[in-house]
Design a protein around this motif. Structure first.
Motif, short mmCIF file in Angstrom:
data_model
loop_
_atom_site.label_atom_id
_atom_site.label_comp_id
_atom_site.label_asym_id
_atom_site.label_seq_id
_atom_site.Cartn_x
_atom_site.Cartn_y
_atom_site.Cartn_z
N LYS A 3 0.86 -1.19 0.00
CA LYS A 3 0.00 0.00 0.00
C LYS A 3 0.89 1.23 0.00
O LYS A 3 1.84 1.32 0.79
CB LYS A 3 -0.91 0.00 1.22
N GLU A 89 -6.50 5.15 -1.51
CA GLU A 89 -5.39 4.21 -1.38
C GLU A 89 -5.12 3.50 -2.70
O GLU A 89 -6.03 3.30 -3.50
CB GLU A 89 -5.73 3.16 -0.32
N GLU A 91 -2.95 0.01 -4.10
CA GLU A 91 -2.17 -1.19 -3.79
C GLU A 91 -1.51 -1.70 -5.08
O GLU A 91 -2.10 -1.61 -6.15
CB GLU A 91 -3.07 -2.27 -3.19
N LYS A 100 -5.10 -2.53 -7.26
CA LYS A 100 -6.40 -2.11 -6.72
C LYS A 100 -6.33 -0.67 -6.27
O LYS A 100 -5.31 -0.22 -5.75
CB LYS A 100 -6.78 -3.02 -5.55
N THR A 102 -8.69 2.18 -3.91
CA THR A 102 -9.77 2.24 -2.94
C THR A 102 -10.22 3.69 -2.80
O THR A 102 -9.40 4.60 -2.64
CB THR A 102 -9.31 1.73 -1.56
N GLY A 106 -14.43 3.47 0.90
CA GLY A 106 -14.10 2.05 1.04
C GLY A 106 -14.36 1.21 -0.19
O GLY A 106 -13.99 0.04 -0.24
N THR A 107 -14.99 1.79 -1.23
CA THR A 107 -15.25 1.04 -2.46
C THR A 107 -13.94 0.74 -3.17
O THR A 107 -13.09 1.60 -3.31
CB THR A 107 -16.17 1.84 -3.41
N GLU A 108 -13.79 -0.51 -3.64
CA GLU A 108 -12.55 -0.93 -4.27
C GLU A 108 -12.78 -1.25 -5.75
O GLU A 108 -13.83 -1.76 -6.13
CB GLU A 108 -11.99 -2.18 -3.57
N TYR A 109 -11.76 -0.92 -6.57
CA TYR A 109 -11.80 -1.22 -8.00
C TYR A 109 -10.46 -1.81 -8.41
O TYR A 109 -9.40 -1.34 -7.98
CB TYR A 109 -12.07 0.04 -8.83
N SER A 110 -10.48 -2.80 -9.28
CA SER A 110 -9.25 -3.39 -9.78
C SER A 110 -8.64 -2.48 -10.85
O SER A 110 -9.30 -1.57 -11.37
CB SER A 110 -9.53 -4.76 -10.39
#
Length: 218
Positions: A3, A89, A91, A100, A102, A106-110
């Motif tokens: 991260k 964030e 990663e 990824k 964020t 808190g929603t995450e996307y690739s």
């Protein structure tokens, strides 16, 4: 996976040359090449591999990279123009390619969902609800309930179409284009070097040229 928030402030070192490139301040991503890089006060550096992230971030074969856009702090929209939020964030793996992102909620996307990055980040819109995804009533269901799933589907589809047509791209107004943009009939909507106006934005929406307009303004 690493991260960026956990690596900021650490020094970037090349294992092979023993060169210290300074403290890491951010992560950048070049959508065209798919490469990620770590930014320090001496430049932006991609690498063949991250070797260690102990006291410092040690990499193998660091190379200075031109271009790329920061991801953290960017406002994200989907490709229908819907506001999604701010990127909080990033990663990434050993090859520094982002895996990824964020958002602050808190929603995450690739990485595969990142359509483009410039002044904002464009994320591929989710597929709207289709007829096949809507639960249909069974043969034994009461007659007066059979229309409810269709009404729900229609409402979802209507909201999606409204976002698609009226997505908030007003942040483009006043920006300067770096390309002449035409509609599908070849008619010029805005010339290279001109400001984006409310009328230009309206024409881009009608012609499906919002993404192109977004990518060619500064």
């Amino acid at each position: 996976m690493y991260k960026i928030s956990e690596l900021v402030g650490k020094n970037l070192l090349d294992v092979n040359s023993a060169q210290d490139f300074g403290q890491i301040s951010d992560f950048v991503y070049d959508k065209a090449t798919g490469l990620g890089a770590l930014e320090t006060d001496t430049g932006r550096y991609s690498a063949e591999k991250v070797f260690s992230v102990m006291d410092a971030v040690s990499v193998i074969d660091a190379n200075k990279m031109e271009g790329g856009e920061k991801l953290v702090g960017k406002i994200a929209y989907d490709t229908t123009g819907k506001y999604l939020g701010k990127i909080y964030e990033v990663e990434f793996g050993n090859t520094l390619k982002p895996s990824k992102i964020t958002l602050i909620d808190g929603t995450e996307y690739s990485r595969g969902k990142i359509y483009a990055v410039k002044d904002v980040a464009l994320i591929r819109a989710r597929t709207p609800v289709s007829k096949k995804q809507v639960t249909t009533p069974t043969a034994t269901a009461p007659q007066d309930n059979t229309a409810k799933p269709k009404l729900k589907q229609k409402a979802v589809y209507s909201r999606w179409m409204q976002n698609r047509k009226y997505g908030d791209f007003s942040f483009l107004i006043g920006k300067i284009t770096d390309k002449t943009i035409t509609n599908f009939q070849g008619e010029v909507m805005v010339k290279n070097g001109e400001k984006v106006t409310q009328d230009v934005l309206r024409q881009a929406k009608i012609s499906g040229k919002l993404i192109e307009l977004c990518l060619h303004t500064k």
